[in-house]
Design an enzyme around this catalytic site. Sequence first.
Site, PDB file in Angstrom:
ATOM      1  CB  SER A 198      -7.187 -94.820  54.166  1.00 56.71           C
ATOM      2  OG  SER A 198      -8.419 -94.366  54.673  1.00 56.71           O
ATOM      3  CG  HIS A 245      -4.309 -96.813  57.217  1.00 55.68           C
ATOM      4  ND1 HIS A 245      -4.904 -96.525  58.428  1.00 55.68           N
ATOM      5  CD2 HIS A 245      -5.311 -96.750  56.292  1.00 55.68           C
ATOM      6  CE1 HIS A 245      -6.192 -96.297  58.249  1.00 55.68           C
ATOM      7  NE2 HIS A 245      -6.464 -96.437  56.960  1.00 55.68           N
TER       8      HIS A 245
END
Length: 294
Positions: A198, A245
């Site tokens: 991610s 993220h």
Amino acid sequence: MTAGNGPGGNGPGGSDAGGREQGHTLPGCYRHPGRETGIRCTRCDRPICSDCMIDASVGFQCPECVRDGAKNGSSAPRTLTGAPMVADTRLVTKILLGLNLAVFLAVQAVPGLAERLVRWPAGIALLGEWHRLVTSVFTHVDLRHIALNMLTLWLVGGPLEEALGRARYLTLYLVSGLAGSALGYLLMPPDSTALGASGATFGLFGALLMLQRRLGRDLRPVLVLLVLNLAMPFLPGTSIGWQAHVGGLVAGGVMGFAMLRAKGPRRTLVQYGSCVLVFVAAAVITLLRTAQLT
């Protein structure tokens, strides 16, 4: 843990096929000042009218840039960042997909392998297992998790690889993943576990925003998708870490901006220099966190 789309077409805030920009006064062509245009050279960013624009690998170039390229022996098609165009513009993306899938299958087949690859912050601090900051980026243990990340990699990574070139694209992916791991290492509890691509895929999102802006396209579809993905960790019942993220997104945005906006004879130095700076920042964060934990 995210899914994305490739660069979208021109939207309400961009330029239409005729080069009109809604709600803005258009500049004049640098060779024909009386002709308004919304098209710019992808190398020097000068406004060019339909008579001056010359097809390039991505967008259009002005006659001067085409002539300069021929004089310097670089008449071969180039990407927006100056990298040579290649026949297979998704080769690195395919290799990254294969590597992630290979690690996923190995984790399923070898008991205890995942525990040796994922990021355990306390383990890094106490045992010096720095490789986990990188191996965790390629490690997935859940089918849904890897499916979403690989879908994002294919849809977003493919267009970015074509625009950036193979070496710059691979550097962007790896450094973004490392930056995501570093921020997660800094902000997450010491006993938490982190894994997945991610951070790297959010780095691709950051660079995609810079690419859309560089091409004058509508940013809203990418922004909406990005906000939705950033909000996922805060939904009830989820166990998704937002730290990687954000780290990957910021790193990818910084490197993407430098790669797509750098010009002149030192363009390559600026492009890779930005990657080095982000790498150094991630290393400093890692060292500070390790000092804190030990």
